[in-house]
Design a protein around this motif. Structure first.
Motif, PDB file in Angstrom:
ATOM      1  N   LEU A 134       0.796  -1.343   0.069  1.00 20.77           N
ATOM      2  CA  LEU A 134       0.044   0.097  -0.154  1.00 20.77           C
ATOM      3  C   LEU A 134       1.035   1.447  -0.034  1.00 20.77           C
ATOM      4  CD1 LEU A 134      -3.018   0.876  -0.215  1.00 20.77           C
ATOM      5  CD2 LEU A 134      -2.868   0.777   2.260  1.00 20.77           C
ATOM      6  N   GLU A 135       1.884   1.364   0.687  1.00 15.76           N
ATOM      7  CA  GLU A 135       2.945   2.508   0.787  1.00 15.76           C
ATOM      8  C   GLU A 135       3.442   2.696  -0.694  1.00 15.76           C
ATOM      9  OE1 GLU A 135       5.968   1.672   3.936  1.00 15.76           O
ATOM     10  OE2 GLU A 135       4.750   2.164   5.538  1.00 15.76           O
ATOM     11  N   LYS A 136       3.624   1.587  -1.219  1.00 12.22           N
ATOM     12  CA  LYS A 136       4.271   1.771  -2.776  1.00 12.22           C
ATOM     13  C   LYS A 136       3.495   2.450  -3.465  1.00 12.22           C
ATOM     14  CE  LYS A 136       6.118  -0.980  -6.505  1.00 12.22           C
ATOM     15  NZ  LYS A 136       6.520  -2.462  -6.839  1.00 12.22           N
ATOM     16  N   LEU A 137       2.157   2.084  -3.648  1.00 11.03           N
ATOM     17  CA  LEU A 137       0.920   2.575  -4.412  1.00 11.03           C
ATOM     18  C   LEU A 137       0.686   3.830  -3.956  1.00 11.03           C
ATOM     19  CD1 LEU A 137      -1.528   2.161  -6.559  1.00 11.03           C
ATOM     20  CD2 LEU A 137      -2.563   1.129  -4.477  1.00 11.03           C
ATOM     21  N   LEU A 138       0.898   4.347  -2.702  1.00  9.91           N
ATOM     22  CA  LEU A 138       0.494   5.791  -2.395  1.00  9.91           C
ATOM     23  C   LEU A 138       1.529   6.575  -2.630  1.00  9.91           C
ATOM     24  CD1 LEU A 138      -0.872   5.374   1.147  1.00  9.91           C
ATOM     25  CD2 LEU A 138      -2.300   5.708  -0.889  1.00  9.91           C
ATOM     26  N   MET A 139       2.621   6.322  -2.549  1.00 10.28           N
ATOM     27  CA  MET A 139       4.017   6.913  -3.212  1.00 10.28           C
ATOM     28  C   MET A 139       3.990   7.099  -4.614  1.00 10.28           C
ATOM     29  SD  MET A 139       6.986   5.163  -0.635  1.00 10.28           S
ATOM     30  CE  MET A 139       8.368   5.821  -1.323  1.00 10.28           C
ATOM     31  N   ARG A 140       3.488   6.026  -5.224  1.00 11.02           N
ATOM     32  CA  ARG A 140       3.300   6.348  -6.794  1.00 11.02           C
ATOM     33  C   ARG A 140       2.124   7.242  -7.287  1.00 11.02           C
ATOM     34  NH1 ARG A 140       4.814   2.658 -10.836  1.00 11.02           N
ATOM     35  NH2 ARG A 140       4.528   3.429 -12.924  1.00 11.02           N
ATOM     36  N   LEU A 141       1.258   7.397  -6.410  1.00  7.22           N
ATOM     37  CA  LEU A 141       0.264   8.726  -6.660  1.00  7.22           C
ATOM     38  C   LEU A 141       0.797   9.824  -6.894  1.00  7.22           C
ATOM     39  CD1 LEU A 141      -2.908   7.525  -4.600  1.00  7.22           C
ATOM     40  CD2 LEU A 141      -2.702   7.623  -7.096  1.00  7.22           C
ATOM     41  N   LYS A 142       1.666  10.073  -5.686  1.00 12.06           N
ATOM     42  CA  LYS A 142       2.672  11.428  -5.681  1.00 12.06           C
ATOM     43  C   LYS A 142       3.569  11.313  -6.640  1.00 12.06           C
ATOM     44  CE  LYS A 142       3.911  15.076  -3.429  1.00 12.06           C
ATOM     45  NZ  LYS A 142       3.083  16.317  -3.486  1.00 12.06           N
ATOM     46  N   GLY A 143       4.015  10.433  -7.519  1.00 14.65           N
ATOM     47  CA  GLY A 143       5.117  10.392  -8.323  1.00 14.65           C
ATOM     48  C   GLY A 143       6.512  10.273  -7.772  1.00 14.65           C
ATOM     49  N   VAL A 144       6.428   9.551  -6.562  1.00 17.52           N
ATOM     50  CA  VAL A 144       7.696   9.384  -5.977  1.00 17.52           C
ATOM     51  C   VAL A 144       8.354   8.104  -6.457  1.00 17.52           C
ATOM     52  CG1 VAL A 144       8.965   8.870  -3.630  1.00 17.52           C
ATOM     53  CG2 VAL A 144       7.042  10.746  -3.634  1.00 17.52           C
TER      54      VAL A 144
END
Length: 325
Positions: free
Chosen positions: A315-325
């Protein structure tokens, strides 16, 4: 109650009612289709219609036989559900013993197998003999999400009755007429195959809270990412909503579909309609391929969770991807 009390599935109703009118009820049916399309409800109404003392091609709902079927105590109707994860040979043998006795005044015995695809090989072979050599006038209904998972020999001896998902527009209209919350209806009709399933979904624990959490986490991810990661841990991976993580991802994928639409300037047919303004602003900060990539990752995350990947890290990986990190 009657066939008309079941939303949709008009073709199924026509087939079954025609068989009743013409006295051509098959000895075995396979009710196949997605969960929530009314297969079990249709089986019950068909049983009522077969035993009804008043109507020939439907259930009156008032006669003694209709009431017995409704309350699950008609002596000639047997309903079999999996014992644990599967329908076992002992259950089929017990059914055969019950059917060795003569039917009551109706002259017809009937059995319904829920989740028929879960039959063990031994149970399926035992049922096959039963289908080939019924001891009396018998009607069987096998309910399954995947009729092709049944033995070919069982399929060849049964009438195939496909149940199709109800049109979303029809589901939406029916649920809004009931007074269900529009924001929840828009999501439920995309996650369920029928009105009853959508209603059950909305009334389930945490459905409204999960939708709010999708909005909260996406807002925080795009603004204050550390806050989003903490919220995800507290509420989703370690909190009371942890068992609903797959549904959360379903809802997030629907949100991402809206973001793809908004990123190309399309505001039609959005699911999170009440969030359009802020979502439209955020959608334009990234190209459409960013949102598509996020959606693909969300789908991949769902698959990974089935293989026991670490929920928090995924889930952390997915949320970071939303931000473009």
């Amino acid at each position: 109650m009657s066939f008309q009390s079941i939303a949709g599935q008009d073709r199924v109703k026509r087939i079954l009612q025609n068989s009743l009118r013409t006295d051509k009820v098959s000895h075995a049916y396979i009710f196949t289709g997605p969960s929530g399309t009314g297969r079990s409800a249709m089986a019950k109404e068909f049983a009522k219609a077969i035993y009804c003392q008043v109507l020939k091609d439907d259930a009156c709902g008032e006669c003694l036989n209709c009431r017995k079927v409704e309350h699950g105590n008609h002596p000639d109707l047997h309903w079999v559900v999996p014992d644990g994860a599967s329908i076992k040979i002992e259950q089929i043998r017990e059914l055969q013993q019950q059917f060795a006795y003569r039917a009551t005044a109706s002259g017809t015995k009937m059995y319904v197998l829920e989740k028929a695809e879960t039959m063990t090989v031994q149970a399926a072979n035992s049922l096959l003999k039963f289908l080939e050599e019924p001891t009396s006038h018998v009607v069987a209904i096998l309910i399954t999400e995947n009729g092709h998972a049944l033995l070919p020999t069982i399929r060849s001896r049964s009438q195939w009755i496909p149940f199709v998902p109800m049109a979303r527009s029809a589901m939406t209209e029916a649920l809004l007429k009931e007074g269900q919350p529009p924001a929840l209806v828009q999501i439920a009709v995309h996650l369920a195959a029928g009105v009853d399933a959508a209603r059950t979904l909305m009334q389930g624990n945490g459905f409204a809270e999960l939708r709010n959490l999708v909005i909260q986490l996406t807002k925080e991810s795009l603004g204050r990412l550390p806050s989003a990661l903490l919220t995800a841990q507290q509420k989703l991976t370690k909190g009371e909503l942890s068992e609903h993580l797959v549904t959360f991802l379903d809802m997030l994928i629907l949100w991402l579909k809206d973001m793809v639409q908004l990123s190309v300037g399309n505001r039609e047919s959005l699911i999170y309609k009440d969030q359009t303004d802020w979502m439209a602003q955020q959608a334009m900060h990234y190209p459409s391929h960013h949102w598509i990539a996020c959606m693909e990752l969300a789908i991949e995350t769902q698959k990974r969770l089935r293989f026991h990947t670490n929920p928090q890290l995924a889930l952390e990986k997915l949320l970071m991807r939303l931000k473009g990190v």
